[in-house]
Write a protein that holds these residues in place. Structure first.
Motif, short mmCIF file in Angstrom:
data_model
loop_
_atom_site.label_atom_id
_atom_site.label_comp_id
_atom_site.label_asym_id
_atom_site.label_seq_id
_atom_site.Cartn_x
_atom_site.Cartn_y
_atom_site.Cartn_z
N ALA A 178 52.09 35.76 91.40
CA ALA A 178 53.03 35.48 92.16
C ALA A 178 52.29 35.09 93.56
CB ALA A 178 54.81 35.38 91.90
N ASN A 182 51.11 31.65 95.87
CA ASN A 182 52.37 31.27 96.80
C ASN A 182 53.72 31.22 96.24
OD1 ASN A 182 51.14 32.06 99.08
ND2 ASN A 182 49.83 30.08 98.46
N PHE A 183 53.83 31.75 94.79
CA PHE A 183 55.05 32.03 93.85
C PHE A 183 56.16 32.70 95.02
CE2 PHE A 183 58.58 32.49 91.05
CZ PHE A 183 59.25 31.28 91.26
N ASP A 231 61.92 30.14 94.26
CA ASP A 231 61.97 29.21 93.74
C ASP A 231 61.48 28.01 93.17
OD1 ASP A 231 60.35 28.82 96.37
OD2 ASP A 231 58.47 29.62 95.84
N LEU A 234 60.78 26.65 89.80
CA LEU A 234 60.08 26.72 88.27
C LEU A 234 59.36 25.69 87.64
CD1 LEU A 234 61.52 30.52 87.08
CD2 LEU A 234 59.01 29.84 88.30
N LEU A 293 56.88 24.44 89.62
CA LEU A 293 55.48 25.07 88.81
C LEU A 293 54.84 24.82 87.43
CD1 LEU A 293 53.75 27.59 89.45
CD2 LEU A 293 55.22 29.43 88.82
N ARG A 305 65.95 30.56 84.11
CA ARG A 305 64.80 30.87 84.61
C ARG A 305 64.00 31.97 84.18
NH1 ARG A 305 63.54 29.62 90.05
NH2 ARG A 305 62.90 31.88 90.71
#
Length: 180
Positions: A24, A28-29, A33, A35, A38, A82
Motif C-alpha cells: 500500500a 501510495n494507497f 482511496d 479501489l 486502483l 471494499r
C-alpha cells in the motif's frame, strides 16, 4: 488455456500483513482511496453480476498480473465490496506468483472462487485466510488503525466509517491487533 485454483504462499500472518502494508505504501494507497481506480490502474476490471446464476462464480480470474477480472455481487454493500476487492487483490499478489512458479513455462490462468465447498481442502482454506490477512492490513494499516481505535475508545462504527469497511471488518482487525 488451463485454469487453476490459487496456491498458498505459506507466509505467516505477520509477514503477509507487513507485505500488504508495504505494498500500500509503495503504490501510495491510503485508507479510503478508490479501489475501483486502483484495480483499473493495475490492469484489472471490476464486474458486477448475480451470483445465484449457474455461470462460473469466481471472484477473481487472473490471466496475467496486469490482466484480470474481479467479480462482485450486486447485493453487497460498498463497505463489503471494499473488503472483497482487497481480498481478491491478496489472491492476485500472494497466490498468482506461486501458481506461475509451480507451472513454470505453462500457460495457466488462476481463478479463485467466491464460495467454498463444505470442508474445503486445507490449501484452499489457507489461501482464503492469507487473502483475508492481506485485505485487512491493506485496507486498515496497523499504525493508523490502532491510533484511531484508541482515539475513538474502540468505537467500531467510527473506525469502520473512517476506513470505509464494515463494522465486522473493523472489529476483526482490532482483535487481530490485540486492541479489542
Amino acid at each position: 488455456m488451463t485454469v487453476v485454483p490459487p496456491m498458498p504462499c505459506r507466509a505467516s500472518k505477520a509477514v503477509i500483513q507487513e507485505a500488504a502494508e508495504k505494498y500500500a505504501g509503495k503504490i501510495n494507497f491510503l485508507p479510503g482511496d478508490d479501489l475501483f481506480d486502483l484495480v483499473h490502474r493495475m490492469g484489472g476490471r471490476i464486474r458486477f453480476r448475480e451470483f445465484a446464476t449457474p455461470q462460473p462464480r469466481e471472484s477473481i480470474h487472473v490471466r496475467a498480473p496486469d490482466d484480470f477480472d474481479l467479480y462482485l455481487p450486486f447485493e453487497t454493500t460498498p463497505a463489503r465490496d471494499r473488503f472483497t476487492i482487497g481480498h481478491e487483490l491478496g489472491h492476485l499478489l500472494l497466490h498468482y506468483p506461486v501458481v506461475k512458479k509451480a507451472h513454470q513455462g505453462a500457460s495457466v490462468e488462476m481463478a479463485a472462487t467466491r464460495y467454498l465447498p463444505d470442508n474445503p481442502p486445507p490449501d484452499v482454506e489457507r489461501c482464503e485466510w492469507e487473502a483475508n490477512w492481506f485485505a485487512a492490513a491493506f485496507l486498515m494499516p496497523s499504525g493508523p488503525f490502532a491510533d484511531l481505535w484508541r482515539e475513538t475508545h474502540g468505537d467500531r462504527g467510527a473506525v469502520a466509517q473512517r476506513f470505509f469497511v464494515s463494522r465486522q471488518a473493523a472489529e476483526n482487525r482490532a482483535r487481530s491487533l490485540g486492541l479489542a
